[in-house]
Design a protein around this motif. Structure first.
Motif, PDB file in Angstrom:
ATOM      1  N   LEU A 220       0.807  -1.218   0.000  1.00  0.00           N
ATOM      2  CA  LEU A 220       0.000   0.000   0.000  1.00  0.00           C
ATOM      3  C   LEU A 220       0.842   1.271   0.000  1.00  0.00           C
ATOM      4  O   LEU A 220       0.321   2.357  -0.296  1.00  0.00           O
ATOM      5  CB  LEU A 220      -0.928   0.016   1.226  1.00  0.00           C
ATOM      6  N   ALA A 221       2.120   1.151   0.301  1.00  0.00           N
ATOM      7  CA  ALA A 221       2.984   2.327   0.478  1.00  0.00           C
ATOM      8  C   ALA A 221       3.033   3.271  -0.728  1.00  0.00           C
ATOM      9  O   ALA A 221       3.056   4.500  -0.548  1.00  0.00           O
ATOM     10  CB  ALA A 221       4.393   1.877   0.859  1.00  0.00           C
ATOM     11  N   PRO A 222       3.074   2.777  -1.972  1.00  0.00           N
ATOM     12  CA  PRO A 222       3.169   3.703  -3.119  1.00  0.00           C
ATOM     13  C   PRO A 222       2.027   4.701  -3.208  1.00  0.00           C
ATOM     14  O   PRO A 222       2.182   5.749  -3.852  1.00  0.00           O
ATOM     15  CB  PRO A 222       3.185   2.765  -4.331  1.00  0.00           C
ATOM     16  N   ALA A 223       0.884   4.404  -2.613  1.00  0.00           N
ATOM     17  CA  ALA A 223      -0.266   5.319  -2.687  1.00  0.00           C
ATOM     18  C   ALA A 223      -0.393   6.195  -1.450  1.00  0.00           C
ATOM     19  O   ALA A 223      -1.345   6.983  -1.348  1.00  0.00           O
ATOM     20  CB  ALA A 223      -1.555   4.516  -2.872  1.00  0.00           C
ATOM     21  N   LYS A 224       0.535   6.091  -0.533  1.00  0.00           N
ATOM     22  CA  LYS A 224       0.438   6.861   0.710  1.00  0.00           C
ATOM     23  C   LYS A 224       0.460   8.359   0.413  1.00  0.00           C
ATOM     24  O   LYS A 224       1.280   8.840  -0.348  1.00  0.00           O
ATOM     25  CB  LYS A 224       1.582   6.503   1.652  1.00  0.00           C
ATOM     26  N   GLY A 225      -0.482   9.070   1.009  1.00  0.00           N
ATOM     27  CA  GLY A 225      -0.568  10.517   0.837  1.00  0.00           C
ATOM     28  C   GLY A 225      -1.331  10.964  -0.391  1.00  0.00           C
ATOM     29  O   GLY A 225      -1.504  12.165  -0.595  1.00  0.00           O
ATOM     30  N   MET A 226      -1.837  10.017  -1.189  1.00  0.00           N
ATOM     31  CA  MET A 226      -2.526  10.394  -2.427  1.00  0.00           C
ATOM     32  C   MET A 226      -4.031  10.591  -2.237  1.00  0.00           C
ATOM     33  O   MET A 226      -4.668  11.242  -3.056  1.00  0.00           O
ATOM     34  CB  MET A 226      -2.268   9.340  -3.509  1.00  0.00           C
ATOM     35  N   HIS A 227      -4.592  10.002  -1.179  1.00  0.00           N
ATOM     36  CA  HIS A 227      -6.016  10.198  -0.902  1.00  0.00           C
ATOM     37  C   HIS A 227      -6.247   9.982   0.590  1.00  0.00           C
ATOM     38  O   HIS A 227      -5.875   8.926   1.133  1.00  0.00           O
ATOM     39  CB  HIS A 227      -6.869   9.224  -1.713  1.00  0.00           C
ATOM     40  N   PRO A 228      -6.866  10.939   1.279  1.00  0.00           N
ATOM     41  CA  PRO A 228      -7.019  10.816   2.737  1.00  0.00           C
ATOM     42  C   PRO A 228      -7.828   9.606   3.172  1.00  0.00           C
ATOM     43  O   PRO A 228      -7.521   8.992   4.198  1.00  0.00           O
ATOM     44  CB  PRO A 228      -7.701  12.128   3.135  1.00  0.00           C
ATOM     45  N   ALA A 229      -8.849   9.239   2.430  1.00  0.00           N
ATOM     46  CA  ALA A 229      -9.666   8.088   2.819  1.00  0.00           C
ATOM     47  C   ALA A 229      -8.860   6.797   2.747  1.00  0.00           C
ATOM     48  O   ALA A 229      -8.975   5.924   3.620  1.00  0.00           O
ATOM     49  CB  ALA A 229     -10.899   7.992   1.930  1.00  0.00           C
ATOM     50  N   LEU A 230      -8.020   6.664   1.731  1.00  0.00           N
ATOM     51  CA  LEU A 230      -7.173   5.485   1.610  1.00  0.00           C
ATOM     52  C   LEU A 230      -6.144   5.460   2.731  1.00  0.00           C
ATOM     53  O   LEU A 230      -5.866   4.393   3.306  1.00  0.00           O
ATOM     54  CB  LEU A 230      -6.490   5.458   0.242  1.00  0.00           C
ATOM     55  N   ASP A 231      -5.575   6.608   3.070  1.00  0.00           N
ATOM     56  CA  ASP A 231      -4.606   6.666   4.171  1.00  0.00           C
ATOM     57  C   ASP A 231      -5.245   6.200   5.482  1.00  0.00           C
ATOM     58  O   ASP A 231      -4.639   5.451   6.260  1.00  0.00           O
ATOM     59  CB  ASP A 231      -4.061   8.087   4.326  1.00  0.00           C
ATOM     60  N   ARG A 232      -6.461   6.632   5.726  1.00  0.00           N
ATOM     61  CA  ARG A 232      -7.133   6.230   6.974  1.00  0.00           C
ATOM     62  C   ARG A 232      -7.383   4.723   7.000  1.00  0.00           C
ATOM     63  O   ARG A 232      -7.168   4.057   8.018  1.00  0.00           O
ATOM     64  CB  ARG A 232      -8.466   6.993   7.111  1.00  0.00           C
ATOM     65  N   LEU A 233      -7.849   4.187   5.877  1.00  0.00           N
ATOM     66  CA  LEU A 233      -8.116   2.753   5.816  1.00  0.00           C
ATOM     67  C   LEU A 233      -6.835   1.951   6.005  1.00  0.00           C
ATOM     68  O   LEU A 233      -6.807   0.971   6.761  1.00  0.00           O
ATOM     69  CB  LEU A 233      -8.771   2.398   4.481  1.00  0.00           C
ATOM     70  N   ALA A 234      -5.769   2.361   5.329  1.00  0.00           N
ATOM     71  CA  ALA A 234      -4.492   1.641   5.427  1.00  0.00           C
ATOM     72  C   ALA A 234      -3.969   1.639   6.861  1.00  0.00           C
ATOM     73  O   ALA A 234      -3.396   0.639   7.325  1.00  0.00           O
ATOM     74  CB  ALA A 234      -3.467   2.267   4.488  1.00  0.00           C
ATOM     75  N   ALA A 235      -4.165   2.736   7.570  1.00  0.00           N
ATOM     76  CA  ALA A 235      -3.695   2.827   8.961  1.00  0.00           C
ATOM     77  C   ALA A 235      -4.516   1.945   9.896  1.00  0.00           C
ATOM     78  O   ALA A 235      -4.004   1.430  10.902  1.00  0.00           O
ATOM     79  CB  ALA A 235      -3.745   4.281   9.425  1.00  0.00           C
ATOM     80  N   GLN A 236      -5.795   1.743   9.581  1.00  0.00           N
ATOM     81  CA  GLN A 236      -6.682   0.981  10.460  1.00  0.00           C
ATOM     82  C   GLN A 236      -6.530  -0.539  10.301  1.00  0.00           C
ATOM     83  O   GLN A 236      -6.788  -1.289  11.251  1.00  0.00           O
ATOM     84  CB  GLN A 236      -8.144   1.351  10.178  1.00  0.00           C
ATOM     85  N   LEU A 237      -6.140  -1.001   9.109  1.00  0.00           N
ATOM     86  CA  LEU A 237      -6.177  -2.437   8.827  1.00  0.00           C
ATOM     87  C   LEU A 237      -5.343  -3.279   9.803  1.00  0.00           C
ATOM     88  O   LEU A 237      -5.840  -4.289  10.318  1.00  0.00           O
ATOM     89  CB  LEU A 237      -5.742  -2.704   7.383  1.00  0.00           C
ATOM     90  N   PRO A 238      -4.085  -2.900  10.105  1.00  0.00           N
ATOM     91  CA  PRO A 238      -3.318  -3.734  11.055  1.00  0.00           C
ATOM     92  C   PRO A 238      -3.962  -3.808  12.434  1.00  0.00           C
ATOM     93  O   PRO A 238      -3.956  -4.861  13.078  1.00  0.00           O
ATOM     94  CB  PRO A 238      -1.963  -3.023  11.115  1.00  0.00           C
ATOM     95  N   ILE A 239      -4.551  -2.704  12.882  1.00  0.00           N
ATOM     96  CA  ILE A 239      -5.201  -2.677  14.193  1.00  0.00           C
ATOM     97  C   ILE A 239      -6.414  -3.596  14.198  1.00  0.00           C
ATOM     98  O   ILE A 239      -6.650  -4.352  15.155  1.00  0.00           O
ATOM     99  CB  ILE A 239      -5.615  -1.235  14.550  1.00  0.00           C
ATOM    100  N   ARG A 240      -7.182  -3.565  13.117  1.00  0.00           N
ATOM    101  CA  ARG A 240      -8.377  -4.404  13.033  1.00  0.00           C
ATOM    102  C   ARG A 240      -8.020  -5.886  13.033  1.00  0.00           C
ATOM    103  O   ARG A 240      -8.720  -6.699  13.635  1.00  0.00           O
ATOM    104  CB  ARG A 240      -9.187  -4.041  11.789  1.00  0.00           C
ATOM    105  N   VAL A 241      -6.939  -6.236  12.354  1.00  0.00           N
ATOM    106  CA  VAL A 241      -6.513  -7.633  12.349  1.00  0.00           C
ATOM    107  C   VAL A 241      -6.108  -8.061  13.754  1.00  0.00           C
ATOM    108  O   VAL A 241      -6.474  -9.144  14.237  1.00  0.00           O
ATOM    109  CB  VAL A 241      -5.334  -7.840  11.367  1.00  0.00           C
ATOM    110  N   GLU A 242      -5.363  -7.215  14.433  1.00  0.00           N
ATOM    111  CA  GLU A 242      -4.868  -7.527  15.771  1.00  0.00           C
ATOM    112  C   GLU A 242      -6.008  -7.654  16.783  1.00  0.00           C
ATOM    113  O   GLU A 242      -5.976  -8.501  17.681  1.00  0.00           O
ATOM    114  CB  GLU A 242      -3.906  -6.420  16.207  1.00  0.00           C
ATOM    115  N   GLU A 243      -7.023  -6.811  16.640  1.00  0.00           N
ATOM    116  CA  GLU A 243      -8.087  -6.762  17.634  1.00  0.00           C
ATOM    117  C   GLU A 243      -9.256  -7.694  17.327  1.00  0.00           C
ATOM    118  O   GLU A 243     -10.165  -7.828  18.149  1.00  0.00           O
ATOM    119  CB  GLU A 243      -8.611  -5.319  17.762  1.00  0.00           C
TER     120      GLU A 243
END
Length: 552
Positions: free
Chosen positions: A462-485
């Motif tokens: 997902l790194a190449p798209a970082k900073g290109m769209h705020p909604a995608l950035d938020r989703l990418a940041a949440q995914l590891p937490i959701r898997v863990e929890e």
């Protein structure tokens, strides 16, 4: 002709989408190839695109689905023959698919040396699906089974030349007498379905020969595709547990094996392909791999067939979209072409976004198989297989229904060029069900994501798209937490959906125009979207997105 001789003049009718190059018109596929395999020679794909877009081949596809397979259990003299008869058009389609190398050809040494054998084959499989998907079942199984046979080196040495040949021979005869062969699978039984551990078919050892340990098999298979293949990999219970066995139709001495076809399945779609129920009456089979290790071997084959499910739906999406665009570009209503009507623009652009995202994800998965020695690609193959199979296939039926609606009543009939839409609609659910339905895929993704290196691999993707769209950035940041929890499996489908959307968006950021990427993120991830296609934000670049998707 006088006025009384006719009731009306025929006008405002649509010319069918025939004799077009399906590769040249598919910018999304071209972009995916350029991104994943920039050095690939696309000339063979361009030639295939011309072939599968031709009127002659579309006629073969129609006839193969109109005159469906017929089971002949006995000869006119009363002898058991267990053969399936197909219309000549079916064989014409099979010959074209084999000639294009969509079967085991990908594993030929010269193909493997290219470094992008799976990518080239995946693009060809998508293009051929636009023509006719159902007869690709034995093609897909041959693709999945060929590498699995290496677990029995003697059988692989004998069969590999024919499995990787570009020749198609439908005759039921000894493999060494044929220039090319195909293979099928027999896994599920009445009582178990996806739970193959519940299988009751038994295999008893009866000696050994040049192919290794030989077994006598007694039992049944509830889904057995496609019964006129030359050999099959099946699952059967042995003394050490569920095992993988190689079962040919014709035995090395030239006699027919003890395989009895009980009946052909009457399916919703997939009409040109023969799926069957069979019984084994002392059938002869040979062990492939270790006794009791059938499940891991089947899972390895399932990975390749699941790729084909995603590719197949992506191809069907593309064809449904192309037909919808072809129709709306030519058909007028309320004083202007349908494609110029604002609401129709919204629907078509929305479908175009979905189609391009499916293509991007499917082809990215194919790249992972071409780079199997790369640790990152190994993890991505493990992650992307279940999400591509789950999400793309889940979107297929809804997509086909909306594309059909673009044609109005013309889309709901079986006749003529636009009758292809009805075939597409009936075919869509198959890929979602076959080789593991939605729940199985979501759970498979959950297992993959909980491995130590999965989160890092997904973040890298997902790194190449970082900073290109705020909604995608938020989703990418949440995914590891959701898997863990995630404490239970109850939200596994939602997680599979969101991982798929994040990866699709990251791919579009690298392969598609900014207008496509932004509209995809705004709608699928940012929430500026409704519950049906055609609910994109009014600020969307509709004309640019539709222009990119046009098939001509």
């Amino acid at each position: 002709m006088t006025q009384s001789d006719t009731t009306h003049e025929v006008f405002n009718q649509v010319e069918p989408l025939v004799d077009v190059n399906l590769f040249d018109g598919n910018r999304a596929l071209q972009a995916a190839l350029k991104f994943n395999a920039p050095a690939m020679d696309t000339a063979p794909l361009r030639a295939l695109g011309q072939l599968v877009g031709s009127a002659d081949m579309q006629t073969h596809a129609r006839l193969a689905n109109t005159f469906t397979p017929q089971l002949k259990t006995h000869s006119r003299f009363g002898h058991r023959i267990d053969q399936v008869e197909f219309h000549p058009s079916y064989h014409a389609l099979m010959a074209a698919a084999v000639d294009a190398g969509l079967h085991g050809r990908v594993f030929a040494p010269e193909e493997q040396a290219s470094g992008h054998a799976h990518m080239k084959r995946a693009a060809g499989f998508m293009l051929f699906t636009e023509l006719e998907p159902s007869m690709l079942c034995p093609i897909s199984m041959t693709y999945a089974v060929t590498p699995a046979l290496k677990d029995n080196p003697a059988i692989y040495a004998d069969w590999a030349p024919q499995l990787t040949s570009r020749a198609y021979d439908p005759a039921l005869k000894l493999w060494r007498e044929k220039p090319g062969v195909t293979m099928g699978m027999g896994m599920t039984e009445k009582q178990g379905g996806s739970d193959v551990r519940a299988n009751t078919t038994r295999a008893e050892p009866v000696g050994s020969d040049a192919w290794g340990q030989r077994y006598s098999v007694v039992g049944h298979k509830w889904f057995f595709s496609a019964p006129m293949c030359d050999a099959f990999l099946i699952l059967a219970q042995t003394a050490s547990g569920l095992s993988c066995l190689f079962l040919p139709r014709v035995l090395p001495d030239g006699s027919l094996n003890g395989l009895r076809i009980q009946r052909l399945k009457d399916k919703l779609g997939n009409k040109a392909n023969a799926s069957s129920e069979v019984e084994f009456h002392g059938a002869t089979a040979w062990l492939v791999g270790e006794e009791g290790r059938g499940i891991p071997q089947i899972l390895a084959m399932g990975t390749l067939t699941r790729l084909d499910c995603a590719l197949g739906v992506s191809g069907l999406m593309r064809q449904a979209l192309s037909i919808a665009l072809n129709h709306t570009t030519q058909r007028k209503a309320f004083g202007k072409y349908l494609i110029d009507q604002p609401l129709m623009k919204n629907v078509l652009a929305d479908l175009a976004l979905e189609s391009e995202a499916a293509t991007a994800l499917s082809m990215r998965l194919a790249r992972a198989f071409d780079r199997a020695d790369d640790p990152h690609e190994q993890v991505m193959a493990r992650l992307l297989t279940p999400i591509a199979k789950f999400w793309i296939c889940k979107r297929g039926s809804h997509f086909a229904q909306e594309a059909m609606e673009c044609l109005g009543g013309n889309g709901y009939v079986e006749e003529g060029g636009e009758g292809i839409m009805a075939r597409i609609y009936r075919e869509m659910p198959l890929n979602s069900i076959w080789e593991g339905a939605g729940n199985i895929m979501a759970l498979d993704l959950l297992r993959a994501l909980r491995k130590a290196d999965a989160a890092a691999a997904l973040a890298q993707e997902l790194a190449p798209a970082k900073g290109m769209h705020p909604a995608l950035d938020r989703l990418a940041a949440q995914l590891p937490i959701r898997v863990e929890e995630m404490a239970t499996e109850l939200e596994a489908r939602r997680l599979a959906q969101d991982v798929a959307l994040a990866v699709q968006a990251a791919l579009l950021a690298q392969t598609a125009p900014l207008e496509v990427f932004a509209a995809f993120c705004d709608s699928r991830i940012g929430g500026h979207w409704g519950y049906s296609f055609g609910s994109l934000n009014a600020a969307t670049a509709f004309d640019r997105i539709i222009e990119r998707a046009q098939p001509r």
